[in-house]
Design an enzyme around this catalytic site. Sequence first.
Site, PDB file in Angstrom:
ATOM      1  N   LYS A 143       0.887  -1.219   0.012  1.00 14.58           N
ATOM      2  CA  LYS A 143       0.151   0.029  -0.082  1.00 14.58           C
ATOM      3  C   LYS A 143       0.922   1.254  -0.079  1.00 14.58           C
ATOM      4  O   LYS A 143       0.639   2.097  -0.735  1.00 14.58           O
ATOM      5  CB  LYS A 143      -1.034   0.005   1.163  1.00 14.58           C
ATOM      6  CG  LYS A 143      -1.833  -1.259   1.263  1.00 14.58           C
ATOM      7  CD  LYS A 143      -2.936  -1.054   2.365  1.00 14.58           C
ATOM      8  CE  LYS A 143      -1.963  -1.114   3.822  1.00 14.58           C
ATOM      9  NZ  LYS A 143      -1.584  -2.245   4.071  1.00 14.58           N
ATOM     10  N   ARG A 199      -8.900   1.558   9.903  1.00 14.29           N
ATOM     11  CA  ARG A 199      -8.597   0.359   9.993  1.00 14.29           C
ATOM     12  C   ARG A 199      -9.864  -0.642  10.408  1.00 14.29           C
ATOM     13  O   ARG A 199      -9.618  -2.011  10.320  1.00 14.29           O
ATOM     14  CB  ARG A 199      -7.384   0.030  11.057  1.00 14.29           C
ATOM     15  CG  ARG A 199      -6.101   0.525  10.734  1.00 14.29           C
ATOM     16  CD  ARG A 199      -5.409   0.113  11.772  1.00 14.29           C
ATOM     17  NE  ARG A 199      -3.968   0.796  11.629  1.00 14.29           N
ATOM     18  CZ  ARG A 199      -2.932   0.301  11.122  1.00 14.29           C
ATOM     19  NH1 ARG A 199      -3.313  -1.020  10.627  1.00 14.29           N
ATOM     20  NH2 ARG A 199      -1.874   0.757  10.853  1.00 14.29           N
ATOM     21  N   ARG A 227      12.303  -9.980   4.401  1.00 10.39           N
ATOM     22  CA  ARG A 227      13.018  -8.753   4.422  1.00 10.39           C
ATOM     23  C   ARG A 227      14.037  -8.848   5.656  1.00 10.39           C
ATOM     24  O   ARG A 227      13.994  -9.385   6.680  1.00 10.39           O
ATOM     25  CB  ARG A 227      11.702  -7.931   4.921  1.00 10.39           C
ATOM     26  CG  ARG A 227      10.876  -7.384   3.624  1.00 10.39           C
ATOM     27  CD  ARG A 227      10.401  -6.136   3.947  1.00 10.39           C
ATOM     28  NE  ARG A 227       9.317  -5.947   5.305  1.00 10.39           N
ATOM     29  CZ  ARG A 227       8.273  -5.320   5.185  1.00 10.39           C
ATOM     30  NH1 ARG A 227       7.841  -4.435   4.079  1.00 10.39           N
ATOM     31  NH2 ARG A 227       7.515  -5.368   6.252  1.00 10.39           N
ATOM     32  N   ARG A 268      13.689  -7.462  11.430  1.00 13.29           N
ATOM     33  CA  ARG A 268      13.082  -6.850  12.533  1.00 13.29           C
ATOM     34  C   ARG A 268      11.942  -7.654  12.930  1.00 13.29           C
ATOM     35  O   ARG A 268      11.358  -8.780  12.388  1.00 13.29           O
ATOM     36  CB  ARG A 268      12.207  -5.425  11.604  1.00 13.29           C
ATOM     37  CG  ARG A 268      13.126  -4.515  11.141  1.00 13.29           C
ATOM     38  CD  ARG A 268      12.260  -3.379  10.601  1.00 13.29           C
ATOM     39  NE  ARG A 268      11.003  -3.939   9.943  1.00 13.29           N
ATOM     40  CZ  ARG A 268       9.932  -3.098   9.877  1.00 13.29           C
ATOM     41  NH1 ARG A 268       9.979  -1.867  10.203  1.00 13.29           N
ATOM     42  NH2 ARG A 268       9.012  -3.488   9.145  1.00 13.29           N
ATOM     43  N   ARG A 283      -0.240 -10.639  12.513  1.00 13.47           N
ATOM     44  CA  ARG A 283      -0.599  -9.225  11.644  1.00 13.47           C
ATOM     45  C   ARG A 283      -1.804  -9.631  10.970  1.00 13.47           C
ATOM     46  O   ARG A 283      -2.638  -8.750  10.742  1.00 13.47           O
ATOM     47  CB  ARG A 283       0.466  -8.516  11.445  1.00 13.47           C
ATOM     48  CG  ARG A 283       1.290  -7.726  12.440  1.00 13.47           C
ATOM     49  CD  ARG A 283       2.591  -7.262  11.774  1.00 13.47           C
ATOM     50  NE  ARG A 283       2.004  -5.831  11.206  1.00 13.47           N
ATOM     51  CZ  ARG A 283       2.942  -5.313  10.161  1.00 13.47           C
ATOM     52  NH1 ARG A 283       4.278  -5.816   9.932  1.00 13.47           N
ATOM     53  NH2 ARG A 283       2.480  -4.337   9.584  1.00 13.47           N
TER      54      ARG A 283
END
Length: 212
Positions: A13, A88, A123, A156, A167
Amino acid sequence: MKLILLGAPGAGKGTQAEILSRICNIPPISTGNILRAAMKNGTPVGLKAKEYVENGKLVPDEVIIGIVEERLAEADCKNGFILDGVPRTIAQAEALEQAGISFDAVLSIEISDGEIEARMTGRRTCPDCGATYHIENSPPKQAGVCDKCGATLIQRKDDTPETVKSRLQVYHTETEPLKGFYEARGLLKMVSNQSTIEATTRVILEALGIDA
């Protein structure tokens, strides 16, 4: 043009908001960024938010909506904006409606959980200069080492498999119902995630009827 970008965490996004911003000449508005800016600038709503954050509490909807309203009242939003990260929940969407904030379209980037997990868990981030890599899609020249500054790359906490799954679960429970909310208002446009960023942008522009 007033837009909302919906999609799971890691759907792209933020990337698409930046690209659309340049094409349409309207600002991308990330909730996280404006929240931090409002707290730093000490606006009335920002100070309220700071109290919650400093006490380790979630910032309530009315404060989030207040910060969004403050930001949308600025001059650069008069021709439109792209919201990323808000609303949200259905409650936030209803609060935006009650505040008189309307939209031309709501874009939902559709991508499977499996793709998200592969994208996010791969990542790696440089703790020193902030550069980001992906172990498959854009690896550093030397495994585990930042090309730019030579620091050791880290994964991370947000990108660990457990956090990504958690999530995604929150997204499906709290945010995904917004698709039905905006579909009922005739605003929803579904966009299938493509194999490249550029291809996804093209599909979004087609959905919006924009020639670029």
